[in-house]
Write a protein that holds these residues in place. Structure first.
Motif, PDB file in Angstrom:
ATOM      1  N   LEU A   1      89.597  32.416  21.294  1.00  0.00           N
ATOM      2  CA  LEU A   1      89.437  31.179  20.525  1.00  0.00           C
ATOM      3  C   LEU A   1      88.128  30.473  20.824  1.00  0.00           C
ATOM      4  CD1 LEU A   1      93.040  29.704  20.832  1.00  0.00           C
ATOM      5  CD2 LEU A   1      92.005  30.711  18.819  1.00  0.00           C
ATOM      6  N   LEU A   2      87.706  30.538  22.072  1.00  0.00           N
ATOM      7  CA  LEU A   2      86.505  29.804  22.475  1.00  0.00           C
ATOM      8  C   LEU A   2      85.214  30.611  22.388  1.00  0.00           C
ATOM      9  CD1 LEU A   2      87.889  27.870  25.576  1.00  0.00           C
ATOM     10  CD2 LEU A   2      87.513  27.020  23.260  1.00  0.00           C
ATOM     11  N   ALA A   3      85.303  31.892  22.056  1.00  0.00           N
ATOM     12  CA  ALA A   3      84.110  32.740  22.028  1.00  0.00           C
ATOM     13  C   ALA A   3      83.059  32.285  21.009  1.00  0.00           C
ATOM     14  CB  ALA A   3      84.492  34.192  21.797  1.00  0.00           C
ATOM     15  N   PRO A   4      83.393  32.089  19.728  1.00  0.00           N
ATOM     16  CA  PRO A   4      82.346  31.682  18.781  1.00  0.00           C
ATOM     17  C   PRO A   4      81.681  30.340  19.114  1.00  0.00           C
ATOM     18  CG  PRO A   4      84.216  32.570  17.598  1.00  0.00           C
ATOM     19  CD  PRO A   4      84.638  32.418  19.027  1.00  0.00           C
ATOM     20  N   PRO A   5      82.451  29.279  19.471  1.00  0.00           N
ATOM     21  CA  PRO A   5      81.763  28.039  19.816  1.00  0.00           C
ATOM     22  C   PRO A   5      80.913  28.167  21.079  1.00  0.00           C
ATOM     23  CG  PRO A   5      84.133  27.639  19.623  1.00  0.00           C
ATOM     24  CD  PRO A   5      83.896  29.086  19.401  1.00  0.00           C
ATOM     25  N   THR A   6      81.385  28.956  22.043  1.00  0.00           N
ATOM     26  CA  THR A   6      80.611  29.162  23.272  1.00  0.00           C
ATOM     27  C   THR A   6      79.308  29.879  22.954  1.00  0.00           C
ATOM     28  OG1 THR A   6      82.654  29.292  24.544  1.00  0.00           O
ATOM     29  CG2 THR A   6      80.672  30.171  25.581  1.00  0.00           C
ATOM     30  N   LEU A   7      79.377  30.895  22.117  1.00  0.00           N
ATOM     31  CA  LEU A   7      78.171  31.616  21.713  1.00  0.00           C
ATOM     32  C   LEU A   7      77.212  30.693  20.972  1.00  0.00           C
ATOM     33  CD1 LEU A   7      76.550  34.230  21.466  1.00  0.00           C
ATOM     34  CD2 LEU A   7      77.865  34.745  19.395  1.00  0.00           C
ATOM     35  N   ALA A   8      77.738  29.843  20.107  1.00  0.00           N
ATOM     36  CA  ALA A   8      76.887  28.904  19.365  1.00  0.00           C
ATOM     37  C   ALA A   8      76.150  27.973  20.314  1.00  0.00           C
ATOM     38  CB  ALA A   8      77.728  28.107  18.375  1.00  0.00           C
ATOM     39  N   VAL A   9      76.855  27.444  21.301  1.00  0.00           N
ATOM     40  CA  VAL A   9      76.220  26.543  22.274  1.00  0.00           C
ATOM     41  C   VAL A   9      75.148  27.291  23.060  1.00  0.00           C
ATOM     42  CG1 VAL A   9      76.636  25.231  24.396  1.00  0.00           C
ATOM     43  CG2 VAL A   9      78.180  24.985  22.452  1.00  0.00           C
TER      44      VAL A   9
ATOM     45  N   THR B   1      80.889  39.039  22.073  1.00  0.00           N
ATOM     46  CA  THR B   1      81.334  37.852  22.804  1.00  0.00           C
ATOM     47  C   THR B   1      82.845  37.683  22.694  1.00  0.00           C
ATOM     48  OG1 THR B   1      79.207  36.804  22.337  1.00  0.00           O
ATOM     49  CG2 THR B   1      80.975  35.374  23.089  1.00  0.00           C
ATOM     50  N   ILE B   2      83.403  37.913  21.511  1.00  0.00           N
ATOM     51  CA  ILE B   2      84.858  37.806  21.332  1.00  0.00           C
ATOM     52  C   ILE B   2      85.578  38.830  22.198  1.00  0.00           C
ATOM     53  CG2 ILE B   2      86.734  38.191  19.680  1.00  0.00           C
ATOM     54  CD1 ILE B   2      84.878  36.925  17.561  1.00  0.00           C
ATOM     55  N   PHE B   3      85.111  40.069  22.202  1.00  0.00           N
ATOM     56  CA  PHE B   3      85.758  41.096  23.017  1.00  0.00           C
ATOM     57  C   PHE B   3      85.628  40.783  24.508  1.00  0.00           C
ATOM     58  CE2 PHE B   3      84.958  44.139  19.334  1.00  0.00           C
ATOM     59  CZ  PHE B   3      86.254  43.999  18.857  1.00  0.00           C
ATOM     60  N   ALA B   4      84.429  40.398  24.934  1.00  0.00           N
ATOM     61  CA  ALA B   4      84.204  40.116  26.354  1.00  0.00           C
ATOM     62  C   ALA B   4      85.045  38.935  26.826  1.00  0.00           C
ATOM     63  CB  ALA B   4      82.721  39.851  26.604  1.00  0.00           C
ATOM     64  N   MET B   5      85.022  37.840  26.071  1.00  0.00           N
ATOM     65  CA  MET B   5      85.793  36.667  26.485  1.00  0.00           C
ATOM     66  C   MET B   5      87.294  36.916  26.353  1.00  0.00           C
ATOM     67  SD  MET B   5      83.468  33.393  25.485  1.00  0.00           S
ATOM     68  CE  MET B   5      84.613  32.268  26.257  1.00  0.00           C
ATOM     69  N   GLY B   6      87.681  37.766  25.416  1.00  0.00           N
ATOM     70  CA  GLY B   6      89.087  38.144  25.304  1.00  0.00           C
ATOM     71  C   GLY B   6      89.552  38.908  26.529  1.00  0.00           C
ATOM     72  N   GLN B   7      88.714  39.799  27.022  1.00  0.00           N
ATOM     73  CA  GLN B   7      89.048  40.549  28.230  1.00  0.00           C
ATOM     74  C   GLN B   7      89.090  39.645  29.463  1.00  0.00           C
ATOM     75  OE1 GLN B   7      90.045  43.579  28.855  1.00  0.00           O
ATOM     76  NE2 GLN B   7      89.942  44.278  26.749  1.00  0.00           N
ATOM     77  N   LEU B   8      88.156  38.712  29.526  1.00  0.00           N
ATOM     78  CA  LEU B   8      88.082  37.839  30.700  1.00  0.00           C
ATOM     79  C   LEU B   8      89.141  36.740  30.698  1.00  0.00           C
ATOM     80  CD1 LEU B   8      84.216  37.416  30.987  1.00  0.00           C
ATOM     81  CD2 LEU B   8      85.699  38.750  32.473  1.00  0.00           C
ATOM     82  N   PHE B   9      89.363  36.115  29.530  1.00  0.00           N
ATOM     83  CA  PHE B   9      90.199  34.920  29.499  1.00  0.00           C
ATOM     84  C   PHE B   9      91.394  35.016  28.552  1.00  0.00           C
ATOM     85  CE2 PHE B   9      85.767  33.561  30.311  1.00  0.00           C
ATOM     86  CZ  PHE B   9      85.933  33.149  31.630  1.00  0.00           C
ATOM     87  N   GLY B  10      91.614  36.156  27.930  1.00  0.00           N
ATOM     88  CA  GLY B  10      92.760  36.315  27.047  1.00  0.00           C
ATOM     89  C   GLY B  10      92.593  35.587  25.716  1.00  0.00           C
ATOM     90  N   LEU B  11      93.699  35.056  25.195  1.00  0.00           N
ATOM     91  CA  LEU B  11      93.691  34.398  23.888  1.00  0.00           C
ATOM     92  C   LEU B  11      92.772  33.181  23.868  1.00  0.00           C
ATOM     93  CD1 LEU B  11      94.811  34.255  21.028  1.00  0.00           C
ATOM     94  CD2 LEU B  11      96.695  32.884  21.909  1.00  0.00           C
TER      95      LEU B  11
END
Length: 139
Positions: free
Chosen positions: A115-123, A101-111
Protein backbone atom coordinates in the motif's frame (compact mmCIF):
# COMPACT_ATOMS: atom_id res chain seq x y z
CA UNK A 1 -2.54 12.55 -3.31
CA UNK A 2 -5.17 14.74 -4.96
CA UNK A 3 -4.70 12.94 -8.26
CA UNK A 4 -5.06 9.54 -6.58
CA UNK A 5 -8.17 10.67 -4.68
CA UNK A 6 -9.80 11.97 -7.86
CA UNK A 7 -8.97 8.75 -9.70
CA UNK A 8 -10.45 6.70 -6.84
CA UNK A 9 -13.60 8.83 -6.83
CA UNK A 10 -14.00 8.50 -10.60
CA UNK A 11 -13.57 4.71 -10.49
CA UNK A 12 -16.06 4.45 -7.63
CA UNK A 13 -18.67 6.48 -9.48
CA UNK A 14 -18.18 4.56 -12.75
CA UNK A 15 -18.50 1.19 -11.02
CA UNK A 16 -21.55 2.33 -9.06
CA UNK A 17 -23.34 3.58 -12.16
CA UNK A 18 -22.54 0.48 -14.22
CA UNK A 19 -23.59 -1.95 -11.49
CA UNK A 20 -26.80 0.02 -10.96
CA UNK A 21 -27.48 -0.10 -14.70
CA UNK A 22 -27.04 -3.89 -14.69
CA UNK A 23 -29.37 -4.30 -11.71
CA UNK A 24 -26.77 -5.69 -9.30
CA UNK A 25 -27.75 -5.61 -5.63
CA UNK A 26 -25.58 -3.52 -3.28
CA UNK A 27 -24.27 -1.49 -6.22
CA UNK A 28 -23.44 1.49 -3.99
CA UNK A 29 -21.45 -0.63 -1.54
CA UNK A 30 -19.50 -2.25 -4.36
CA UNK A 31 -18.87 1.13 -5.99
CA UNK A 32 -17.46 2.56 -2.76
CA UNK A 33 -15.37 -0.58 -2.26
CA UNK A 34 -14.02 -0.35 -5.83
CA UNK A 35 -13.08 3.29 -5.29
CA UNK A 36 -11.33 2.59 -1.99
CA UNK A 37 -9.51 -0.51 -3.20
CA UNK A 38 -8.32 1.33 -6.30
CA UNK A 39 -5.48 2.74 -4.21
CA UNK A 40 -3.98 -0.78 -3.92
CA UNK A 41 -2.02 -1.34 -7.13
CA UNK A 42 -2.92 -4.37 -9.25
CA UNK A 43 -4.55 -6.39 -6.44
CA UNK A 44 -7.19 -3.88 -5.32
CA UNK A 45 -9.31 -3.90 -8.48
CA UNK A 46 -9.24 -7.70 -8.56
CA UNK A 47 -10.49 -7.94 -4.97
CA UNK A 48 -13.17 -5.31 -5.66
CA UNK A 49 -14.53 -7.22 -8.64
CA UNK A 50 -15.01 -10.59 -6.90
CA UNK A 51 -18.09 -9.68 -4.83
CA UNK A 52 -20.24 -8.16 -7.57
CA UNK A 53 -19.31 -10.98 -9.94
CA UNK A 54 -20.44 -13.61 -7.44
CA UNK A 55 -23.71 -11.79 -6.80
CA UNK A 56 -24.31 -11.39 -10.53
CA UNK A 57 -23.47 -15.06 -11.07
CA UNK A 58 -26.11 -16.02 -8.49
CA UNK A 59 -28.66 -14.06 -10.53
CA UNK A 60 -27.66 -15.11 -14.05
CA UNK A 61 -24.64 -15.94 -16.14
CA UNK A 62 -25.39 -13.07 -18.49
CA UNK A 63 -25.26 -10.55 -15.65
CA UNK A 64 -21.95 -12.00 -14.50
CA UNK A 65 -20.51 -11.57 -17.99
CA UNK A 66 -21.75 -7.96 -18.06
CA UNK A 67 -20.16 -7.28 -14.65
CA UNK A 68 -16.85 -8.74 -15.82
CA UNK A 69 -17.07 -6.61 -18.97
CA UNK A 70 -17.91 -3.52 -16.88
CA UNK A 71 -14.92 -4.02 -14.57
CA UNK A 72 -12.65 -4.64 -17.55
CA UNK A 73 -13.97 -1.45 -19.17
CA UNK A 74 -13.50 0.59 -15.97
CA UNK A 75 -9.94 -0.68 -15.51
CA UNK A 76 -9.12 0.10 -19.14
CA UNK A 77 -10.54 3.61 -18.81
CA UNK A 78 -8.74 4.09 -15.51
CA UNK A 79 -5.36 2.98 -16.82
CA UNK A 80 -5.55 4.81 -20.14
CA UNK A 81 -7.64 7.91 -19.41
CA UNK A 82 -8.29 8.65 -15.74
CA UNK A 83 -4.85 8.10 -14.23
CA UNK A 84 -2.92 9.86 -17.03
CA UNK A 85 -5.38 12.77 -16.89
CA UNK A 86 -5.27 13.28 -13.13
CA UNK A 87 -1.63 12.35 -12.64
CA UNK A 88 -0.20 14.29 -15.59
CA UNK A 89 0.78 17.18 -13.32
CA UNK A 90 1.85 14.96 -10.45
CA UNK A 91 5.09 13.04 -10.03
CA UNK A 92 5.70 10.69 -12.94
CA UNK A 93 6.58 7.25 -11.60
CA UNK A 94 8.49 4.96 -13.96
CA UNK A 95 6.45 1.73 -14.31
CA UNK A 96 9.37 -0.69 -13.89
CA UNK A 97 10.65 1.15 -10.83
CA UNK A 98 7.11 1.21 -9.41
CA UNK A 99 6.71 -2.56 -9.85
CA UNK A 100 10.12 -3.21 -8.31
CA UNK A 101 9.26 -0.97 -5.35
CA UNK A 102 5.90 -2.70 -4.85
CA UNK A 103 7.50 -6.15 -4.90
CA UNK A 104 10.39 -5.13 -2.63
CA UNK A 105 8.22 -3.37 -0.06
CA UNK A 106 5.72 -6.22 -0.22
CA UNK A 107 8.47 -8.67 0.67
CA UNK A 108 9.80 -6.46 3.45
CA UNK A 109 6.59 -5.16 5.01
CA UNK A 110 3.73 -7.27 3.63
CA UNK A 111 0.40 -5.68 2.71
CA UNK A 112 1.28 -2.36 4.34
CA UNK A 113 4.42 -2.25 2.19
CA UNK A 114 2.37 -2.81 -0.96
CA UNK A 115 0.00 0.00 0.00
CA UNK A 116 2.79 2.41 0.83
CA UNK A 117 5.13 1.59 -2.07
CA UNK A 118 3.85 4.09 -4.69
CA UNK A 119 3.68 7.09 -2.32
CA UNK A 120 7.09 6.20 -0.87
CA UNK A 121 8.57 6.00 -4.36
CA UNK A 122 6.99 9.35 -5.26
CA UNK A 123 8.53 11.03 -2.21
CA UNK A 124 11.94 9.51 -2.95
CA UNK A 125 11.80 10.60 -6.60
CA UNK A 126 10.86 14.16 -5.63
CA UNK A 127 13.77 14.22 -3.18
CA UNK A 128 16.24 12.87 -5.76
CA UNK A 129 15.03 15.23 -8.49
CA UNK A 130 15.20 18.17 -6.10
CA UNK A 131 18.69 17.17 -4.96
CA UNK A 132 19.91 17.04 -8.56
CA UNK A 133 18.20 20.31 -9.51
CA UNK A 134 15.65 18.86 -11.91
CA UNK A 135 12.67 19.98 -9.88
CA UNK A 136 11.87 22.95 -7.71
CA UNK A 137 9.44 23.12 -4.83
CA UNK A 138 6.38 25.19 -5.63
CA UNK A 139 5.16 27.76 -3.13
Amino acid sequence: MQGAALAMLTVGVLVTVLLWAFGIEYFLLFGILAGLLDIVPYLGPVIAFIGPTLIALSQSTTKAIWVIAAYTFVQGVEGNVIVPFFMSREVALPPVLTLFTIFAMGQLFGLIGILLAPPTLAVLLVFVRFAYGRQTIRK
